[in-house]
Design a protein around this motif. Structure first.
Motif, PDB file in Angstrom:
ATOM      1  N   GLU A 209     -31.986 -78.846  38.928  1.00 33.99           N
ATOM      2  CA  GLU A 209     -31.793 -79.591  40.183  1.00 33.99           C
ATOM      3  C   GLU A 209     -30.924 -80.819  39.955  1.00 33.99           C
ATOM      4  OE1 GLU A 209     -35.530 -78.581  43.059  1.00 33.99           O
ATOM      5  OE2 GLU A 209     -35.971 -79.956  41.409  1.00 33.99           O
ATOM      6  N   LYS A 210     -31.208 -81.543  38.893  1.00 39.00           N
ATOM      7  CA  LYS A 210     -30.465 -82.782  38.610  1.00 39.00           C
ATOM      8  C   LYS A 210     -28.966 -82.497  38.486  1.00 39.00           C
ATOM      9  CE  LYS A 210     -30.008 -86.332  35.069  1.00 39.00           C
ATOM     10  NZ  LYS A 210     -30.205 -86.511  33.634  1.00 39.00           N
ATOM     11  N   HIS A 211     -28.647 -81.386  37.821  1.00 37.46           N
ATOM     12  CA  HIS A 211     -27.227 -81.071  37.587  1.00 37.46           C
ATOM     13  C   HIS A 211     -26.653 -80.141  38.662  1.00 37.46           C
ATOM     14  CE1 HIS A 211     -26.868 -83.046  33.620  1.00 37.46           C
ATOM     15  NE2 HIS A 211     -28.159 -82.790  33.560  1.00 37.46           N
ATOM     16  N   ARG A 212     -27.411 -79.874  39.693  1.00 38.58           N
ATOM     17  CA  ARG A 212     -27.005 -79.016  40.821  1.00 38.58           C
ATOM     18  C   ARG A 212     -26.394 -77.687  40.304  1.00 38.58           C
ATOM     19  NH1 ARG A 212     -22.909 -81.452  43.081  1.00 38.58           N
ATOM     20  NH2 ARG A 212     -22.835 -83.147  41.594  1.00 38.58           N
ATOM     21  N   ILE A 213     -27.134 -77.093  39.364  1.00 42.65           N
ATOM     22  CA  ILE A 213     -26.681 -75.833  38.747  1.00 42.65           C
ATOM     23  C   ILE A 213     -26.815 -74.695  39.763  1.00 42.65           C
ATOM     24  CG2 ILE A 213     -27.274 -74.134  36.942  1.00 42.65           C
ATOM     25  CD1 ILE A 213     -25.944 -76.789  35.898  1.00 42.65           C
ATOM     26  N   ASP A 214     -25.791 -73.813  39.822  1.00 40.22           N
ATOM     27  CA  ASP A 214     -25.961 -72.659  40.705  1.00 40.22           C
ATOM     28  C   ASP A 214     -25.931 -71.318  39.974  1.00 40.22           C
ATOM     29  OD1 ASP A 214     -23.140 -72.186  40.579  1.00 40.22           O
ATOM     30  OD2 ASP A 214     -22.908 -73.718  42.128  1.00 40.22           O
ATOM     31  N   VAL A 215     -25.761 -71.334  38.653  1.00 43.90           N
ATOM     32  CA  VAL A 215     -25.907 -70.096  37.883  1.00 43.90           C
ATOM     33  C   VAL A 215     -26.280 -70.442  36.433  1.00 43.90           C
ATOM     34  CG1 VAL A 215     -23.388 -69.947  37.535  1.00 43.90           C
ATOM     35  CG2 VAL A 215     -24.787 -67.918  37.159  1.00 43.90           C
ATOM     36  N   VAL A 216     -27.214 -69.667  35.881  1.00 44.20           N
ATOM     37  CA  VAL A 216     -27.672 -69.851  34.498  1.00 44.20           C
ATOM     38  C   VAL A 216     -27.161 -68.669  33.682  1.00 44.20           C
ATOM     39  CG1 VAL A 216     -29.735 -69.879  33.003  1.00 44.20           C
ATOM     40  CG2 VAL A 216     -29.783 -71.061  35.228  1.00 44.20           C
ATOM     41  N   VAL A 217     -26.591 -68.948  32.506  1.00 48.46           N
ATOM     42  CA  VAL A 217     -26.228 -67.846  31.607  1.00 48.46           C
ATOM     43  C   VAL A 217     -27.192 -67.880  30.422  1.00 48.46           C
ATOM     44  CG1 VAL A 217     -24.438 -66.750  30.225  1.00 48.46           C
ATOM     45  CG2 VAL A 217     -23.806 -68.048  32.285  1.00 48.46           C
ATOM     46  N   SER A 218     -27.802 -66.741  30.130  1.00 48.52           N
ATOM     47  CA  SER A 218     -28.858 -66.698  29.116  1.00 48.52           C
ATOM     48  C   SER A 218     -28.784 -65.412  28.306  1.00 48.52           C
ATOM     49  CB  SER A 218     -30.217 -66.756  29.834  1.00 48.52           C
ATOM     50  OG  SER A 218     -31.285 -66.607  28.927  1.00 48.52           O
ATOM     51  N   LYS A 219     -29.290 -65.502  27.079  1.00 47.32           N
ATOM     52  CA  LYS A 219     -29.571 -64.283  26.325  1.00 47.32           C
ATOM     53  C   LYS A 219     -30.971 -63.820  26.703  1.00 47.32           C
ATOM     54  CE  LYS A 219     -28.275 -66.404  22.489  1.00 47.32           C
ATOM     55  NZ  LYS A 219     -27.814 -66.736  21.136  1.00 47.32           N
ATOM     56  N   ASN A 220     -31.248 -62.560  26.517  1.00 49.26           N
ATOM     57  CA  ASN A 220     -32.581 -62.038  26.807  1.00 49.26           C
ATOM     58  C   ASN A 220     -33.439 -62.169  25.551  1.00 49.26           C
ATOM     59  OD1 ASN A 220     -34.857 -60.718  27.595  1.00 49.26           O
ATOM     60  ND2 ASN A 220     -33.798 -59.065  28.648  1.00 49.26           N
ATOM     61  N   SER A 221     -33.796 -63.427  25.255  1.00 49.72           N
ATOM     62  CA  SER A 221     -34.467 -63.706  23.982  1.00 49.72           C
ATOM     63  C   SER A 221     -35.886 -63.177  23.950  1.00 49.72           C
ATOM     64  CB  SER A 221     -34.476 -65.212  23.729  1.00 49.72           C
ATOM     65  OG  SER A 221     -33.154 -65.674  23.645  1.00 49.72           O
ATOM     66  N   GLY A 222     -36.539 -63.083  25.099  1.00 52.99           N
ATOM     67  CA  GLY A 222     -37.954 -62.718  25.112  1.00 52.99           C
ATOM     68  C   GLY A 222     -38.810 -63.883  24.648  1.00 52.99           C
ATOM     69  N   GLY A 223     -40.118 -63.746  24.748  1.00 51.62           N
ATOM     70  CA  GLY A 223     -41.028 -64.809  24.320  1.00 51.62           C
ATOM     71  C   GLY A 223     -41.165 -65.894  25.372  1.00 51.62           C
ATOM     72  N   GLU A 224     -42.038 -66.835  25.049  1.00 50.66           N
ATOM     73  CA  GLU A 224     -42.394 -67.891  26.005  1.00 50.66           C
ATOM     74  C   GLU A 224     -41.473 -69.105  25.921  1.00 50.66           C
ATOM     75  OE1 GLU A 224     -44.962 -68.145  28.312  1.00 50.66           O
ATOM     76  OE2 GLU A 224     -44.984 -65.978  27.984  1.00 50.66           O
ATOM     77  N   ALA A 225     -41.014 -69.404  24.678  1.00 54.08           N
ATOM     78  CA  ALA A 225     -40.426 -70.721  24.414  1.00 54.08           C
ATOM     79  C   ALA A 225     -39.219 -71.042  25.297  1.00 54.08           C
ATOM     80  CB  ALA A 225     -40.035 -70.834  22.945  1.00 54.08           C
ATOM     81  N   THR A 226     -38.430 -70.026  25.651  1.00 51.27           N
ATOM     82  CA  THR A 226     -37.219 -70.303  26.425  1.00 51.27           C
ATOM     83  C   THR A 226     -37.248 -69.596  27.787  1.00 51.27           C
ATOM     84  OG1 THR A 226     -36.033 -68.480  25.323  1.00 51.27           O
ATOM     85  CG2 THR A 226     -35.813 -70.680  24.357  1.00 51.27           C
ATOM     86  N   TYR A 227     -38.434 -69.132  28.190  1.00 53.73           N
ATOM     87  CA  TYR A 227     -38.530 -68.433  29.481  1.00 53.73           C
ATOM     88  C   TYR A 227     -38.502 -69.403  30.656  1.00 53.73           C
ATOM     89  CZ  TYR A 227     -39.922 -64.993  32.967  1.00 53.73           C
ATOM     90  OH  TYR A 227     -39.944 -64.169  34.060  1.00 53.73           O
ATOM     91  N   GLY A 228     -38.779 -70.688  30.391  1.00 54.83           N
ATOM     92  CA  GLY A 228     -38.868 -71.681  31.470  1.00 54.83           C
ATOM     93  C   GLY A 228     -37.653 -71.681  32.385  1.00 54.83           C
ATOM     94  N   LYS A 229     -36.467 -71.556  31.822  1.00 56.07           N
ATOM     95  CA  LYS A 229     -35.251 -71.602  32.649  1.00 56.07           C
ATOM     96  C   LYS A 229     -35.137 -70.381  33.558  1.00 56.07           C
ATOM     97  CE  LYS A 229     -32.376 -69.638  28.976  1.00 56.07           C
ATOM     98  NZ  LYS A 229     -33.240 -69.769  27.798  1.00 56.07           N
ATOM     99  N   ILE A 230     -35.665 -69.257  33.084  1.00 58.18           N
ATOM    100  CA  ILE A 230     -35.594 -68.028  33.880  1.00 58.18           C
ATOM    101  C   ILE A 230     -36.545 -68.146  35.075  1.00 58.18           C
ATOM    102  CG2 ILE A 230     -35.846 -65.497  33.810  1.00 58.18           C
ATOM    103  CD1 ILE A 230     -33.654 -66.675  31.903  1.00 58.18           C
ATOM    104  N   ALA A 231     -37.753 -68.646  34.781  1.00 60.07           N
ATOM    105  CA  ALA A 231     -38.735 -68.845  35.854  1.00 60.07           C
ATOM    106  C   ALA A 231     -38.235 -69.913  36.837  1.00 60.07           C
ATOM    107  CB  ALA A 231     -40.075 -69.253  35.252  1.00 60.07           C
TER     108      ALA A 231
END
Ligand SMILES: NC(=O)c1ccc[n+]([C@@H]2O[C@H](COP(=O)([O-])OP(=O)(O)OC[C@H]3O[C@@H](n4cnc5c(N)ncnc54)[C@H](OP(=O)(O)O)[C@@H]3O)[C@@H](O)[C@H]2O)c1
Length: 258
Positions: free
Chosen positions: A186-208
């Protein structure tokens, strides 16, 4: 006699597994040596490449390693291929820790692509505000799409900086919770996230967080990995090691000592 296990690491799970197995075997954890200040691992660590599959096979033989465990990141395809080949060459059993990938759920807006170059293309021609939660190695591909604003987060500084006119940089190491990730998007007014499909909990926050905000995720698919016996969790892998220990390498050696 103590049994020797070499764990190829660079992930949180590898560190956890090393800690768990250290009570029953002599464990060496191997890191690629890329991260400038890796977190303390709590077990003996070696650092740096082996010199391909041949070099790793020679290391396994020289050190009398009884079991090789590939617990590297799912996108570290080269070392996983080398591990499978080296294990064959040296006649050492291999197990892999393969954390399952994320699957899209209701409300997700994923565009799935094969490479970071494809991800840069998938952003399209119009200017967007893009969050790149990728490693240093992958971000260079986005120089091919210089029209966007990029927010780039990495563990180590991206050097050289991306040759695009509008990029900002964040240094951070996970885990990242959904609430923090939402605040960042929200702060950076992002409109698209690019991610690897790492799996696991540690980096899932951005997907959620992206799902909650209705933001698109360009998801880079996993590379192909060699087919070796594997488990999905640290606990499951540790229990395979215990079974192996009883059936294959602990008992024969114990009997020798009787
Ligand atoms: N790729 C990712 O997205 C990612 C994310 C988080 C953590 N990591 C971790 O970062 C490390 C490097 O990843 P990568 O994608 O650059 O690997 P990669 O492309 O599969 O491997 C490139 C070379 O780095 C060396 N190497 C990689 N992992 C090693 C290890 N654990 N111990 C000793 N040497 C290793 C090997 O050199 P030689 O051929 O000379 O042996 C390998 O051929 C891995 O340990 C991985 O678990 C990667």
């Amino acid at each position: 006699m103590t049994h020797r296990i070499l764990i190829l690491g660079g992930t949180t799970e590898a560190r956890q597994l090393a800690g768990k197995l250290a009570a029953r075997a002599s464990v060496m954890l191997s890191l690629a040596g890329r991260t400038e200040s890796p977190v303390a691992q709590g077990v003996p660590v070696r650092s740096g490449g082996f010199g391909g599959a041949d070099g790793l096979a020679a290391y396994l033989s020289k050190t009398g390693t009884d079991l090789l465990i590939d617990a590297t990141h799912p996108y570290a395809a080269q070392i996983s291929a080398n591990a499978a080949q080296a294990a064959r060459m040296a006649g050492v059993p291999i197990l892999a820790l393969r954390r399952p990938g994320w699957e899209p759920v209701e409300g997700d807006r994923w565009t799935q692509v094969d490479t970071s170059g494809d991800a840069a293309q998938a952003l399209g021609p119009a200017r967007r505000r893009v969050f790149l939660a990728l490693g240093r190695q992958e971000v260079a591909a986005f120089e091919a799409a210089p029209q966007h604003h990029y927010l780039i987060r990495s563990v180590d500084p991206v050097e050289p900086k991306l040759a695009v006119p509008d990029a900002s940089y964040l240094l951070a190491r996970g885990p990242f919770r959904e609430a923090e990730e939402r605040a960042l998007l929200e702060k950076h007014r992002i409109d698209v996230v690019v991610s690897k499909n790492s799996g696991g909990e540690a980096t899932y926050g951005k997907i959620a967080a992206a799902r909650g905000l209705g933001i698109e995720v360009v998801m880079i698919r996993r590379p192909d990995l060699p087919d070796v016996p594997s488990a999905e969790t640290v606990e499951a892998l540790a229990s395979i090691v215990d079974q192996l220990g009883v059936d294959h390498f602990v008992r024969p050696v114990d009997e020798r000592g009787v």
